[in-house]
Design an enzyme around this catalytic site. Structure first.
Site, mmCIF file in Angstrom:
data_model
loop_
_atom_site.group_PDB
_atom_site.id
_atom_site.type_symbol
_atom_site.label_atom_id
_atom_site.label_comp_id
_atom_site.label_asym_id
_atom_site.label_seq_id
_atom_site.Cartn_x
_atom_site.Cartn_y
_atom_site.Cartn_z
ATOM 1 N N GLU A 23 0.847 -1.199 0.000
ATOM 2 C CA GLU A 23 0.000 0.000 0.000
ATOM 3 C C GLU A 23 0.877 1.241 0.000
ATOM 4 O O GLU A 23 1.804 1.341 0.800
ATOM 5 C CB GLU A 23 -0.880 0.064 1.261
ATOM 6 C CG GLU A 23 -2.032 -0.901 1.256
ATOM 7 C CD GLU A 23 -2.902 -0.768 2.509
ATOM 8 O OE1 GLU A 23 -2.896 0.299 3.156
ATOM 9 O OE2 GLU A 23 -3.580 -1.752 2.835
HETATM 10 C C1 NOJ Z 1 -4.315 0.993 5.557
HETATM 11 C C2 NOJ Z 1 -5.459 0.058 5.359
HETATM 12 O O1 NOJ Z 1 -4.963 -1.232 5.188
HETATM 13 C C3 NOJ Z 1 -6.345 0.413 4.175
HETATM 14 O O2 NOJ Z 1 -7.464 -0.394 4.188
HETATM 15 C C4 NOJ Z 1 -6.677 1.877 4.193
HETATM 16 O O3 NOJ Z 1 -7.519 2.222 3.112
HETATM 17 C C5 NOJ Z 1 -5.394 2.674 4.166
HETATM 18 N N1 NOJ Z 1 -4.616 2.349 5.335
HETATM 19 C C6 NOJ Z 1 -5.601 4.182 4.125
HETATM 20 O O4 NOJ Z 1 -6.110 4.620 5.333
#
Ligand code: NOJ
EC number: 3.2.1.21
Length: 569
Positions: free
Chosen positions: A413
């Site tokens: 991410e």
């Molecule tokens: C981490 C989380 O895993 C994800 O679901 C979320 O959208 C992002 N942070 C952004 O807050």
């Protein structure tokens, strides 16, 4: 006094900022601000991500059981504007559409999560397996592969089956280890012939701290000082068990890899000449990413966590530490259970030492003895916590390399949100964020960090947990007001696509050109989006306004004609 104190902190902060801006770091070849033109290693994997509860919708369809997020979001006051993920992006019904977006981006992989209660409604495998749920993921996986997109699958992205929460207290209870292992085994059995990249847990820090310590997330428990440590302890054990299950029963046949996805902000000492700040910053990272990474790589919690939580527990008069301990068998069982490390990273903090006196309520946060600061000049376009500090990314990656023996890393991410109410597809700040963060990742790879892939977070705007739909992370804009949840590309789609196609950054002129072109196309997409309400407006014009005006005209002319005729007579 408070004012004087704040003034002093600001003074140090500004001073440090000035100092460090002028300085180069030992282990870097470029200073903070410089941009590095170059390409990523061949075979580097580019992707985008999503998670089940945030996008699928269909919360009670086709035999799905309830998750803790279904229940939590339906309680008043838990989520901004009382939004729920009941429909979210309707991803459950828009599989084809979303795969065409992935194709459009030319992606190598797609990261998504399997909803545990969609495939096992009560969470307990021996109760019932929901074949309709299995079929949905079967189709998704097949379609990805048909389109040459590698699935990277997360088993737990926060949607614990509600029954397990109600019956056992969820992650507070050790029994979750076996239930989760049964669920994982089912997934390996049914999907493992096609899925080769498994992530056991997504961001367990959030599950533990926000789910069981502060209660901001489902299941909303506020077990301060103990809840998070306990949840984390069971999650780590569950992760290790699933890794061993794969290793013993599936690895030979399926040849995949199993990792965990940890999120971690970088912590930079406020004063880099002050040992106390340096140690506090180290603690910040150890209490965050290190809390989970150290056990899976080295078999136990970071020493500094054991020391701090242990000492604070003793000061409270407790006989044992609030941080649970692993037996020596458990340590060797847990150590090395990570084929790759997933890293979710968004932002950075400045850290300074701050002592929390014992007895004023023990919490995970107080245990760390530190304060977090931000530089007011850091851009923060969206979420309150998310400041754009690209150089922190490179530092975190180098930290992972040195602390855990240069493991294989996938960025699971990275991205930025916006908070605008209006429909804004020209997201130049997101382009800037991606450009700079991806560049810092490239520098980290040049430093020798073993990063194999990058996942932009996220493919779509979606349900942002307790913030509801108010924070948009998507490369694609989703019109949540429209029942069909149409998707529209933001400018960042064009920009990201070009990075992917070039596998990096060619030169200043090209990259500037990409930015220009991306923002040019977004204005036509903006028109597309704007055309949505416009179409209905046009319909109203043709269906109501035009006939009414015509009728009026005819009537007026008739009256006028009659008037003229009567005058002639
Ligand atoms: C981490 C989380 O895993 C994800 O679901 C979320 O959208 C992002 N942070 C952004 O807050």
């Amino acid at each position: 006094r408070a004012q004087r104190c704040a003034g002093r902190v600001c003074h140090v902060l500004v001073l440090v900022l000035c100092l460090s801006a002028a300085e180069d770091f030992d282990w870097t070849k470029n200073d903070r601000g410089s941009f590095y033109y170059g390409t990523f290693p061949t075979g580097f994997s580019w992707g985008a991500g999503s998670s089940a509860y945030q996008t699928e919708g269909a919360w009670d369809k086709d035999g799905k059981g309830l998750s803790i997020w279904d229940v939590f979001s339906h309680k008043k006051g838990k989520v901004f504007l009382n939004d729920t993920g009941d429909y979210a992006c309707e991803g459950y019904y828009k599989l084809k559409d979303d795969i065409s977006l992935l194709k459009e981006l030319n992606l190598n992989h797609y990261r998504f999560s399997i909803s545990w209660p969609r495939v096992i409604p009560t969470g307990i495998r021996s109760d019932h397996v929901n074949e309709k749920g299995i079929k949905y993921y079967d189709t998704l996986i097949d379609q990805l592969l048909e389109n040459k997109i590698t699935p990277i699958v997360t088993l737990y992205h926060w949607d614990l089956p509600q029954v397990l929460q109600e019956k056992y207290g969820g992650w507070q209870n050790i029994s979750m280890v076996n239930y989760f292992n049964d669920f994982a085994s089912l997934c390996f059995e049914r999907f493992g012939n096609r899925v080769k990249h498994w992530i056991t847990f997504n961001n367990p820090w959030s599950v533990a701290v926000e789910g069981y310590e502060t209660g901001e997330h489902a299941p909303g428990l506020k077990l301060r000082g103990t809840g998070a440590y306990r949840a984390a302890h069971h999650i780590i054990k569950a992760h290790a068990k699933v890794w061993h299950t794969y290793d013993n029963q599936w690895r030979n046949k399926q040849n995949g890899v199993v990792g965990i996805s940890l999120s971690g902000d970088w912590g930079e000492p406020v004063d880099i000449t002050n040992l106390k700040d340096i140690e506090a910053a180290e603690r910040y990272v150890q209490f965050y990413l290190g809390w989970f990474a150290t056990p899976v790589f080295h078999g136990d919690y970071p020493q500094v966590m054991k020391d701090f939580v242990g000492r604070k527990s003793a000061q409270q008069g407790l006989g044992t530490s609030r941080l649970p301990t692993f037996s020596s068998q458990e340590k060797s069982y847990i150590k090395g259970t990570c084929d790759f490390l997933g890293v979710g990273h968004f932002t950075t903090r400045y850290i300074t030492q701050k002592t929390y006196p014992p007895g004023r309520g023990s919490t995970y946060f107080a245990d760390r003895d530190l304060a977090e600061l931000v530089d007011p000049r850091w851009p923060d376009p969206g979420s309150e916590w998310l400041y754009s500090v690209p150089w922190g990314f490179r530092r975190l990656l180098n930290f992972v390399k040195t602390q855990y023996g240069n493991p294989m890393i996938y960025i699971t991410e990275n991205g930025v949100s916006e908070k605008m109410k209006c429909t804004e597809l020209c997201d130049d700040w997101r382009i800037q964020y991606y450009k700079d963060y991806i560049n810092e990742m490239l520098k980290a790879i040049r430093d020798g960090v073993n990063v194999k892939g990058y996942t932009a977070w996220s493919l779509l705007d979606k349900f942002e947990w307790d913030e509801g739909f108010s924070e948009r992370f998507g490369l694609y804009y989703v019109d949540f007001k429209n029942k069909n949840k149409p998707r529209y590309p933001k400018a960042s789609v064009q920009f990201y696509k070009r990075i992917i196609n070039f596998n990096g950054f060619p030169n200043l002129r090209e990259v500037e050109n990409w930015k220009r072109k991306a923002t040019e196309t977004c204005s036509s997409s903006n028109q597309l989006l704007a055309a949505d309400p416009l179409t209905s407006h046009m319909e109203m014009v043709t269906e109501i306004v035009v006939p009414t005006v015509c009728t009026l005209c005819i009537l007026i002319s008739a009256v006028f004609l009659m008037f003229l005729l009567s005058r002639r007579n």
